[in-house]
Design a protein around this motif. Structure first.
Motif, PDB file in Angstrom:
ATOM      1  N   UNK A   1       0.849  -1.178   0.000  1.00 48.30           N
ATOM      2  CA  UNK A   1       0.000   0.000   0.000  1.00 48.30           C
ATOM      3  C   UNK A   1       0.886   1.230   0.000  1.00 48.30           C
ATOM      4  N   UNK A   2       0.676   2.116  -0.961  1.00 49.66           N
ATOM      5  CA  UNK A   2       1.474   3.342  -1.007  1.00 49.66           C
ATOM      6  C   UNK A   2       1.132   4.270   0.154  1.00 49.66           C
ATOM      7  N   UNK A   3       0.035   3.973   0.839  1.00 48.13           N
ATOM      8  CA  UNK A   3      -0.392   4.797   1.967  1.00 48.13           C
ATOM      9  C   UNK A   3       0.315   4.368   3.248  1.00 48.13           C
ATOM     10  N   UNK A   4       0.323   3.062   3.532  1.00 48.78           N
ATOM     11  CA  UNK A   4       0.907   2.567   4.771  1.00 48.78           C
ATOM     12  C   UNK A   4       2.342   2.067   4.601  1.00 48.78           C
ATOM     13  N   UNK A   5       2.748   1.723   3.372  1.00 48.39           N
ATOM     14  CA  UNK A   5       4.072   1.174   3.137  1.00 48.39           C
ATOM     15  C   UNK A   5       4.196  -0.293   3.490  1.00 48.39           C
ATOM     16  N   UNK A   6       3.113  -0.918   3.932  1.00 43.83           N
ATOM     17  CA  UNK A   6       3.129  -2.324   4.313  1.00 43.83           C
ATOM     18  C   UNK A   6       2.400  -3.160   3.267  1.00 43.83           C
TER      19      UNK A   6
END
Length: 342
Positions: A114-119
């Motif tokens: 996820x580009x939002x959370x990086x996970x």
């Protein structure tokens, strides 16, 4: 200048000669810069393959060979990871997904984040994308620098870097599955050629470090206070700074030897990696608007493209886009066709 002792005929010819060198309005009066040879001028055997894109926008993330790539196709509500006509994964675009792909002789490996959370999760498949399986969902907050070392496959394992507080973790897991091993490094680091990490994950002027993640051994790379130094175990890129930007672009070995000037303020990296195949630097000449290849083995420079958009490199391949979404073409160069030396 017209000679004083001209005959009438000589005078007429001299006047014509003088008129012939008059600079017309709009013409440049400064000498032209030396021409940079094309790729095939320097390497006649160089092979560039073109792939036209029809339909939905497509971005190659890795080439398996000059004809086949793994990449992402974007639709209005989803993103697909594909190899040729095979769909490996399709995920909703609402989660801002991002794929990072690495290749090995017997496997295709990717991070799905996820580009939002990086996970996200790590997956593997056969070398052409056969039988995808989940390896782990324990990725941590992954550090991505648009480098071929964002995800490294080595010795039957996958490795990547994640952040935890003020530290960096080098994470590894067997491609067959199992627990993830996290090796902490103090500060900001990114992976480079395995088994090394580099401290140039954050651009900071001055000395740099290479760390062997197996035993923690540190190699310090010298750099002045006005230099950005980014290293692999074989080559370092040195950008000499000035107030308005970069003054010079150099390459050198990590021990400071073999330093050479690649260009001046007009030269900048085309992407994050220092060199490809431990030999070639891909740079942009902003003065000429050209994509350029520099060969550390010979010191020769050649133009790759006068028109380009996105530029990427993985393994022995460099590729770039030309044209817009309705006439998009990807051009891929197999650097192995340039030979061991030129």
């Amino acid at each position: 200048m017209i000679p004083r002792d001209c005959t009438p005929l000589g005078l007429a010819l001299a006047v014509l000669a003088a008129v012939a060198v008059v600079v017309l309005p709009g013409q440049a009066s400064t000498p032209a810069s030396p021409a940079v040879p094309s790729l095939t001028d320097v390497w006649p055997g160089a092979r560039i393959t073109e792939h036209a894109v029809s339909g939905a926008p497509y971005t190659p993330l890795a080439y398996l060979d000059s004809a086949v790539s793994a990449g992402v196709t974007r639709a209005s509500d989803s993103i697909r990871l594909t190899v040729g006509d095979r769909v490996l994964r399709e995920v909703p675009s609402s989660g801002s997904p991002r794929f990072v792909v690495a290749t090995a002789p017997d496997a295709l490996v990717w991070l799905e984040l996820s580009d939002i959370t990086g996970t996200g999760s790590l997956w593997r498949a056969g070398p052409r994308g056969e039988n995808p399986v989940l390896v782990t969902a324990d990725t941590g907050r992954v550090v991505l620098l648009d480098s071929q070392y964002d995800l490294v496959v080595h010795d039957g394992q996958a490795g990547w870097v994640a952040t935890r507080g003020d530290a960096t973790e080098v994470r590894t897991v067997a491609l067959s599955g199992g627990p993830v091993t996290a090796t902490p490094l103090p500060g900001d680091f990114a992976l480079t050629a395995w088994p090394f990490a580099t401290s140039a994950a954050v651009e900071q002027a001055g000395p740099s470090e290479l760390v062997d993640v197996r035993d923690g051994r540190v190699t310090k790379v010298g750099g002045q206070s006005a230099e950005l130094v980014d290293c692999t175990p074989s080559w370092c890129r040195v950008q000499v700074l000035r107030q308005s930007g970069t003054a010079r672009f150099d390459l050198m070995r990590p021990d400071g030897s073999e330093r050479r000037r690649v260009g001046g303020k007009e030269i900048r990296p085309a992407f994050g990696d220092v060199v490809v195949l431990d030999r070639f630097a891909v740079v942009v000449d902003d003065d000429r608007g050209a994509l350029v290849l520099y060969d550390t083995a010979t010191g020769r420079t050649a133009d790759l493209a006068a028109e380009f958009g996105t530029v990427l490199a993985r393994g022995p391949f460099v590729w770039w886009s030309a044209g817009g979404n309705e006439a998009l073409t990807w051009r891929v160069l197999d650097l192995r066709t340039l030979g061991a030396s030129a």
